[in-house]
Design a protein around this motif. Structure first.
Motif, short mmCIF file in Angstrom:
data_model
loop_
_atom_site.label_atom_id
_atom_site.label_comp_id
_atom_site.label_asym_id
_atom_site.label_seq_id
_atom_site.Cartn_x
_atom_site.Cartn_y
_atom_site.Cartn_z
N PHE A 41 -8.90 -5.52 6.37
CA PHE A 41 -8.34 -4.51 5.48
C PHE A 41 -7.30 -5.16 4.59
O PHE A 41 -6.38 -5.82 5.09
N VAL A 42 -7.45 -4.99 3.29
CA VAL A 42 -6.53 -5.60 2.34
C VAL A 42 -5.75 -4.49 1.63
O VAL A 42 -6.33 -3.54 1.11
N CYS A 43 -4.43 -4.64 1.64
CA CYS A 43 -3.55 -3.69 0.97
C CYS A 43 -2.38 -4.47 0.39
O CYS A 43 -1.77 -5.28 1.10
N GLY A 44 -2.08 -4.26 -0.87
CA GLY A 44 -0.97 -4.97 -1.48
C GLY A 44 -1.00 -4.83 -2.98
O GLY A 44 -1.76 -4.02 -3.53
N PRO A 45 -0.23 -5.64 -3.67
CA PRO A 45 -0.20 -5.57 -5.14
C PRO A 45 -1.48 -6.14 -5.75
O PRO A 45 -2.22 -6.89 -5.09
N PRO A 46 -1.78 -5.79 -7.00
CA PRO A 46 -3.01 -6.25 -7.65
C PRO A 46 -3.24 -7.76 -7.58
O PRO A 46 -4.38 -8.20 -7.38
N ILE A 47 -2.22 -8.56 -7.71
CA ILE A 47 -2.40 -10.02 -7.67
C ILE A 47 -2.95 -10.46 -6.32
O ILE A 47 -3.73 -11.40 -6.23
N MET A 48 -2.57 -9.76 -5.26
CA MET A 48 -3.08 -10.11 -3.93
C MET A 48 -4.58 -9.83 -3.83
O MET A 48 -5.33 -10.63 -3.29
N TYR A 49 -5.02 -8.71 -4.40
CA TYR A 49 -6.45 -8.42 -4.42
C TYR A 49 -7.19 -9.50 -5.20
O TYR A 49 -8.24 -9.97 -4.77
N ASP A 50 -6.64 -9.85 -6.36
CA ASP A 50 -7.29 -10.87 -7.21
C ASP A 50 -7.47 -12.17 -6.44
O ASP A 50 -8.53 -12.80 -6.51
N ILE A 51 -6.47 -12.57 -5.70
CA ILE A 51 -6.52 -13.84 -4.96
C ILE A 51 -7.41 -13.75 -3.72
O ILE A 51 -8.21 -14.64 -3.45
N LEU A 52 -7.28 -12.66 -2.98
CA LEU A 52 -7.97 -12.56 -1.69
C LEU A 52 -9.40 -12.05 -1.77
O LEU A 52 -10.28 -12.56 -1.07
#
Length: 97
Positions: free
Chosen positions: A60-71
């Motif tokens: 499960f991924v939750c965080g700021p947009p840059i985190m989604y982009d990287i992960l």
């Protein structure tokens, strides 16, 4: 946060469920329940089963947009890209919220 902690400590779930809190901008020492730094391939390999474990793996991924982009790629896209995509995890294993 409390609900996740309870799931982790429940003896019926402790071998199936884990939460890793990663703090990237925390100054000074942090308690043992947190990891300091960034989520990267090395950290994922140390805490998560490999993608080849199939349906038994959920990330499960939750965080700021840059985190989604990287992960895993943008939150609105079903496809998994980024580090998790490179590691072989698919949309049935990675949940973006």
């Amino acid at each position: 946060n409390e609900m996740l902690s309870n799931w982790c400590s429940d003896e019926n779930n402790s071998d199936k469920f884990a939460v890793t809190h990663v703090l990237s901008h925390e100054e000074g020492e942090v308690s043992e329940e947190y990891t300091k730094g960034y989520i990267d391939r090395k950290l994922i390999q140390s805490i998560a089963p490999p993608a080849s474990a199939g349906k038994d793996v959920l990330i499960f991924v939750c965080g700021p947009p840059i985190m989604y982009d990287i992960l895993c790629g943008p939150r609105g896209e079903d496809d998994v890209s980024g580090v998790l995509g490179e590691m072989g995890y698919g949309s049935d294993q990675v949940y973006k919220f």
